[in-house]
Design an enzyme around this catalytic site. Structure first.
Site, PDB file in Angstrom:
ATOM      1  N   GLY A   1       0.862  -1.179   0.000  1.00 57.32           N
ATOM      2  CA  GLY A   1       0.000   0.000   0.000  1.00 57.32           C
ATOM      3  C   GLY A   1       0.900   1.231   0.000  1.00 57.32           C
ATOM      4  O   GLY A   1       1.840   1.314   0.804  1.00 57.32           O
TER       5      GLY A   1
ATOM      6  N   GLN B   1      -6.025  -8.512  -2.369  1.00 56.72           N
ATOM      7  CA  GLN B   1      -5.984  -7.510  -1.297  1.00 56.72           C
ATOM      8  C   GLN B   1      -7.402  -7.080  -0.887  1.00 56.72           C
ATOM      9  O   GLN B   1      -7.623  -6.709   0.266  1.00 56.72           O
ATOM     10  CB  GLN B   1      -5.197  -6.269  -1.748  1.00 56.72           C
ATOM     11  CG  GLN B   1      -3.697  -6.496  -1.896  1.00 56.72           C
ATOM     12  CD  GLN B   1      -3.301  -6.872  -3.308  1.00 56.72           C
ATOM     13  OE1 GLN B   1      -4.068  -7.509  -4.018  1.00 56.72           O
ATOM     14  NE2 GLN B   1      -2.113  -6.500  -3.728  1.00 56.72           N
TER      15      GLN B   1
ATOM     16  N   ASP C   1      -1.345   4.911  -6.142  1.00 53.89           N
ATOM     17  CA  ASP C   1       0.084   4.648  -5.916  1.00 53.89           C
ATOM     18  C   ASP C   1       0.953   5.772  -6.441  1.00 53.89           C
ATOM     19  O   ASP C   1       2.108   5.925  -6.024  1.00 53.89           O
ATOM     20  CB  ASP C   1       0.474   3.323  -6.565  1.00 53.89           C
ATOM     21  CG  ASP C   1      -0.131   2.186  -5.781  1.00 53.89           C
ATOM     22  OD1 ASP C   1      -1.291   1.826  -6.066  1.00 53.89           O
ATOM     23  OD2 ASP C   1       0.524   1.709  -4.836  1.00 53.89           O
TER      24      ASP C   1
ATOM     25  N   ASN D   1      -3.024   3.054 -10.001  1.00 55.74           N
ATOM     26  CA  ASN D   1      -3.509   2.287  -8.843  1.00 55.74           C
ATOM     27  C   ASN D   1      -3.561   0.816  -9.258  1.00 55.74           C
ATOM     28  O   ASN D   1      -3.227   0.456 -10.391  1.00 55.74           O
ATOM     29  CB  ASN D   1      -4.881   2.811  -8.395  1.00 55.74           C
ATOM     30  CG  ASN D   1      -5.295   2.252  -7.044  1.00 55.74           C
ATOM     31  OD1 ASN D   1      -4.517   2.245  -6.098  1.00 55.74           O
ATOM     32  ND2 ASN D   1      -6.508   1.737  -6.939  1.00 55.74           N
TER      33      ASN D   1
HETATM   34  O1  MRU Z   1       0.375  -3.985  -4.668  1.00 54.03           O
HETATM   35  P1  MRU Z   1      -0.204  -3.241  -3.497  1.00 54.03           P
HETATM   36  O2  MRU Z   1      -1.051  -4.089  -2.619  1.00 54.03           O
HETATM   37  O3  MRU Z   1       0.850  -2.482  -2.729  1.00 54.03           O
HETATM   38  O4  MRU Z   1      -1.158  -2.158  -4.179  1.00 54.03           O
HETATM   39  C1  MRU Z   1      -1.828  -1.248  -3.364  1.00 54.03           C
HETATM   40  C2  MRU Z   1      -2.776  -0.378  -4.103  1.00 54.03           C
HETATM   41  O5  MRU Z   1      -2.868  -0.402  -5.297  1.00 54.03           O
HETATM   42  C3  MRU Z   1      -3.540   0.625  -3.284  1.00 54.03           C
HETATM   43  O6  MRU Z   1      -4.777   0.872  -3.851  1.00 54.03           O
HETATM   44  C4  MRU Z   1      -2.746   1.930  -3.232  1.00 54.03           C
HETATM   45  O7  MRU Z   1      -1.443   1.684  -2.777  1.00 54.03           O
HETATM   46  C5  MRU Z   1      -3.376   2.946  -2.385  1.00 54.03           C
HETATM   47  S1  MRU Z   1      -3.243   2.536  -0.690  1.00 54.03           S
HETATM   48  C6  MRU Z   1      -3.852   3.782   0.267  1.00 54.03           C
END
Ligand code: MRU
Length: 347
Positions: free
Chosen positions: A50, A197, A238, A247
């Site tokens: 995240g 997730q 992201d 994202n």
């Molecule tokens: O691969 P991840 O689980 O790190 O991806 C996370 C996301 O895409 C979230 O939507 C993003 O980081 C926003 S978190 C507040």
């Protein structure tokens, strides 16, 4: 039950403590991380994940590098810590918060006149990054909650909750704040293939707090929008360039469907996720291991020899975004990125 902090610094043991998110849902397991090498593995495996949580992990990672560094002279010490910071920042290239957190602490260390000072500055700055993250999430929650009517159903993707930040969350922070204000919010969580997730993390943390949540597979969103079930989409980010929101893979598809059905599409993110210096085409999208797609538990689900494509993120063009809910207020495109008060150290 309230969710324990996703990631924190343990001042007595001088180590990082984080929830191992690969073990959720279930009872949260707290890991004590004492080396930068161990933290690098945790980030690569998405034990910590995240964007905002990665920012805090990057900041604490540099502090850990400083605390554990054995180099004597200041120049050699700073060079060694910088090397560790650079390695950490490269592990997940799309989420800008990781390199942002690393660079904030490295920059704070530059004014040190001794190794002792440098260690102290690193710890103070990393703690500040962590504290600010929670403050930002609560501000996002407040601004975002005002956009929600008294009763509504929100579709979200991936996990942009407390687990993706130090605490509270961005997209889920908006929902938490609205629920605290007495609003009746139901959440539809896309399961978020391939690492789930949404199903594992978003569903877990909302359920822990008694917030109504229903999990769907990623291909069901359009059907529910067409049927009138969804009032709005809220996702995290992201990285946000002037022309696109990066994202979790699948976000773009939801934005296209939301526009087609006249449903607002909101992005909730702190200003640390903004990248005013780059455009969509400059950004590297992290490509992950084929086994994340080609296996399900211990079973192989794609024939050996068949190609697999596994981008972790996608880009949603800014013209599909209704508004971005930030810690400084709600921004509606077109956004003047240069006019924002960003705290971005040189990378
Ligand atoms: O691969 P991840 O689980 O790190 O991806 C996370 C996301 O895409 C979230 O939507 C993003 O980081 C926003 S978190 C507040």
């Amino acid at each position: 039950m309230s969710i324990p902090d996703t990631i924190a610094w343990d001042p007595e043991k001088e180590c990082i403590r984080y929830i191992d998110q690969t073990r959720l849902p279930g009872h949260p397991i707290i890991v004590e991380c004492r080396t930068v090498q161990r933290l690098a593995i945790a980030i690569r495996r998405l034990q910590v994940r995240g964007a905002p949580a990665l920012g805090v992990a990057g900041a604490f990672g540099v502090a850990l590098a400083a605390v554990t560094c054995k180099k004597k002279g200041l120049a050699a010490f700073l060079a060694d810590v910088r090397r560790h910071g650079t390695l950490l920042a490269a592990i997940r290239p799309t989420a800008i918060n990781l390199s942002w957190g690393v660079n904030r602490v490295l920059t704070a260390m530059e004014r040190a006149e001794s190794v002792r000072d440098a260690k102290q500055f690193a710890l103070v700055e990393a703690q500040a990054v962590a504290r600010e993250d929670e403050v930002c999430c609560r501000a996002i929650g407040g601004y975002g909650a005002a956009l929600l009517p008294g009763t509504c159903t929100v579709l979200t993707h991936c996990n942009a909750g407390a687990l993706a930040c130090k605490a509270w969350g961005t997209a889920l922070g908006v929902i938490r704040s609205a629920v605290r204000q007495g609003k009746d919010v139901r959440v539809i969580a896309c399961e978020t293939r391939p690492l789930l997730q949404g199903a594992r993390l978003t569903a877990w943390e909302l359920e822990e707090e008694g917030i109504d949540v229903t999990v769907i597979t990623d291909s069901m969103g359009a059907h529910l929008m067409r049927g009138g079930t969804i009032d709005m989409v809220i996702v995290g980010a992201d990285r946000i360039t002037h022309d696109a929101v990066f994202n979790k893979i699948g976000t773009y598809m939801l934005a296209v469907c939301a526009r087609h059905h006249g449903i607002p599409f909101y992005v909730a993110a702190p200003l640390s996720t903004f990248d005013p210096d780059h455009s969509e085409t400059d950004v590297v999208i992290e490509e992950r291991d084929r086994n994340e797609v080609a296996t399900c538990g211990k079973r192989t689900t794609v024939p050996k020899g068949v190609k697999v494509c596994n981008p972790a993120f996608d880009a949603t063009p800014m013209n599909l975004v209704t508004a971005i809910i930030t810690d400084q207020g709600v921004l509606r495109p077109p956004i003047d990125m240069k006019g924002l008060r960003l705290n971005h150290p040189p990378g």
